[in-house]
Write a protein that holds these residues in place. Structure first.
Motif, PDB file in Angstrom:
ATOM      1  N   ASN A 287       1.113  -1.677   0.000  1.00  0.00           N
ATOM      2  CA  ASN A 287      -0.283   0.306  -0.140  1.00  0.00           C
ATOM      3  C   ASN A 287       1.077   1.348   0.081  1.00  0.00           C
ATOM      4  O   ASN A 287       0.513   2.334  -0.411  1.00  0.00           O
ATOM      5  CB  ASN A 287      -1.118   0.142   1.617  1.00  0.00           C
ATOM      6  N   ALA A 288       2.261   1.138   0.372  1.00  0.00           N
ATOM      7  CA  ALA A 288       2.713   2.102   0.938  1.00  0.00           C
ATOM      8  C   ALA A 288       2.986   3.070  -0.496  1.00  0.00           C
ATOM      9  O   ALA A 288       3.083   2.270  -1.675  1.00  0.00           O
ATOM     10  CB  ALA A 288       4.700   2.383   1.369  1.00  0.00           C
ATOM     11  N   GLY A 289       2.621   4.727  -0.533  1.00  0.00           N
ATOM     12  CA  GLY A 289       2.594   5.501  -1.744  1.00  0.00           C
ATOM     13  C   GLY A 289       2.885   6.600  -1.889  1.00  0.00           C
ATOM     14  O   GLY A 289       2.263   7.190  -0.595  1.00  0.00           O
ATOM     15  N   VAL A 290       3.866   7.652  -2.271  1.00  0.00           N
ATOM     16  CA  VAL A 290       3.054   9.111  -2.307  1.00  0.00           C
ATOM     17  C   VAL A 290       2.678   9.889  -3.740  1.00  0.00           C
ATOM     18  O   VAL A 290       2.899   8.455  -4.720  1.00  0.00           O
ATOM     19  CB  VAL A 290       4.766   9.017  -2.390  1.00  0.00           C
ATOM     20  N   GLN A 291       2.537  10.286  -3.659  1.00  0.00           N
ATOM     21  CA  GLN A 291       1.116  11.267  -4.872  1.00  0.00           C
ATOM     22  C   GLN A 291       1.665  13.009  -4.372  1.00  0.00           C
ATOM     23  O   GLN A 291       0.544  13.503  -4.956  1.00  0.00           O
ATOM     24  CB  GLN A 291      -0.374  10.992  -4.704  1.00  0.00           C
ATOM     25  N   PRO A 292       2.470  12.817  -4.778  1.00  0.00           N
ATOM     26  CA  PRO A 292       3.165  14.794  -5.692  1.00  0.00           C
ATOM     27  C   PRO A 292       2.408  15.174  -6.786  1.00  0.00           C
ATOM     28  O   PRO A 292       2.055  14.654  -7.565  1.00  0.00           O
ATOM     29  CB  PRO A 292       4.381  14.385  -5.498  1.00  0.00           C
ATOM     30  N   VAL A 293       2.279  16.288  -6.552  1.00  0.00           N
ATOM     31  CA  VAL A 293       1.423  16.912  -7.319  1.00  0.00           C
ATOM     32  C   VAL A 293       2.509  17.285  -8.356  1.00  0.00           C
ATOM     33  O   VAL A 293       3.256  18.917  -7.408  1.00  0.00           O
ATOM     34  CB  VAL A 293       0.401  18.218  -7.416  1.00  0.00           C
ATOM     35  N   GLN A 294       3.475  17.501  -9.638  1.00  0.00           N
ATOM     36  CA  GLN A 294       4.365  18.658 -10.147  1.00  0.00           C
ATOM     37  C   GLN A 294       3.944  18.170 -11.919  1.00  0.00           C
ATOM     38  O   GLN A 294       3.797  17.216 -12.613  1.00  0.00           O
ATOM     39  CB  GLN A 294       5.186  17.344 -10.226  1.00  0.00           C
ATOM     40  N   GLU A 295       3.573  19.153 -12.240  1.00  0.00           N
ATOM     41  CA  GLU A 295       3.746  19.493 -13.842  1.00  0.00           C
ATOM     42  C   GLU A 295       4.586  18.160 -14.902  1.00  0.00           C
ATOM     43  O   GLU A 295       5.228  19.122 -13.816  1.00  0.00           O
ATOM     44  CB  GLU A 295       3.529  20.423 -14.849  1.00  0.00           C
ATOM     45  N   LEU A 296       3.977  18.119 -15.740  1.00  0.00           N
ATOM     46  CA  LEU A 296       5.524  16.687 -16.620  1.00  0.00           C
ATOM     47  C   LEU A 296       6.272  17.716 -17.394  1.00  0.00           C
ATOM     48  O   LEU A 296       7.815  17.749 -17.468  1.00  0.00           O
ATOM     49  CB  LEU A 296       4.654  16.250 -17.753  1.00  0.00           C
ATOM     50  N   ALA A 297       5.716  18.975 -17.807  1.00  0.00           N
ATOM     51  CA  ALA A 297       6.803  19.762 -18.390  1.00  0.00           C
ATOM     52  C   ALA A 297       8.260  20.415 -17.899  1.00  0.00           C
ATOM     53  O   ALA A 297       9.300  20.222 -17.903  1.00  0.00           O
ATOM     54  CB  ALA A 297       6.194  21.368 -18.900  1.00  0.00           C
TER      55      ALA A 297
END
Length: 257
Positions: free
Chosen positions: A95-105
């Motif tokens: 279950n462990a995971g991270v979900q940062p937000v970052q534009e692909l460009a």
């Protein structure tokens, strides 16, 4: 805890059990009779609180710390879980995971790797260690990866996350083929949006859209994902492997046109 639940006699390891979804999974596995090792890296207090609640209800639970970006630590975590519970491990939930937000460009390779190492490479390493242990015990075992609906449907700012979750699904399908002869089943659960404290305040528009999209009119709960994991670890799923179980309240059943 139920003395004769669906998972009576099982030993389970849940990674990332200091978070909301991981804690919910651990609680449901314990309620169905499994002894549970709750892994965490930094959320120690939360994992300990969940473990204490399990023990107070008559279950068995321990908290183990590890940095899952370290391959050797993944293997040690699996080994220590078995050592804590009589040398057996019958169910692993990655279950462990991270979900940062970052534009692909503007994303750097280091930012990409940080997500892939945690969400995918750790899954590979923990599964490899668990399968080797399960192969040598009666009854084999099960492995369940927590993927995401974003493994099928992209979201802006989540290219690294979505790619890692899509890869997790394919890893499970391949592992199901290769580990099947060892008596090890491997599946994934793909959650939709799971509610947590403060989410509606932090992302009101997103919560509104998800509720409208859901066929049942609500967000998910950690226990909803826990129920899916219980099923996949139980004898009820003895002929289920290589499957991705979507648990999203029907949101992804909606047409996009």
């Amino acid at each position: 805890m139920r003395e004769r639940g669906l998972l009576h006699g099982q030993v389970a390891l849940v990674t990332g059990a200091g978070g909301g979804i991981g804690g919910g999974i651990a609680r449901r596995l314990a309620e169905e009779g499994a002894a549970v090792a709750l892994h965490c890296r930094t959320s120690v207090a939360s994992a300990q609180e969940t473990a204490a609640a399990i023990r107070d209800a008559g279950g068995r639970a321990v908290v183990l710390r590890a940095d899952l970006t370290d391959e050797d630590a993944c293997h040690r975590l699996v080994t220590e879980t078995a050592e804590r519970f009589g040398g057996r491990l019958t169910a692993l939930v990655n279950n462990a995971g991270v979900q940062p937000v970052q534009e692909l460009a503007g994303m750097t390779a280091a930012e990409w790797r940080a997500v892939v190492d945690t969400n995918l490479t750790a899954v590979f390493a923990c599964t490899q260690a668990a399968a080797r242990l399960m192969r040598d015990q009666d009854g084999g075992g099960s492995v369940t990866h927590i993927a995401s609906v974003e493994g099928r449907f992209p979201a802006p700012g989540h290219a690294h996350y979505g790619a890692s979750k899509a890869a997790v699904v394919m890893h499970a399908r391949t592992a199901a083929l290769e580990y099947g002869p060892w008596g090890v089943r491997v599946n994934t659960v793909s959650p939709g949006l799971i509610d947590r404290e403060g989410l509606a305040d932090a992302w009101p528009e997103g919560v509104r859209r998800w509720r409208e999209a859901s066929a049942v009119g609500r967000l998910g709960r950690p226990e909803d994902i826990g129920d899916a994991c219980v099923f996949l670890a139980s004898p009820l799923a003895s002929w289920v492997t290589g499957h991705d179980l979507v648990v999203d309240g029907g949101a992804t059943s909606r047409p996009t046109w």
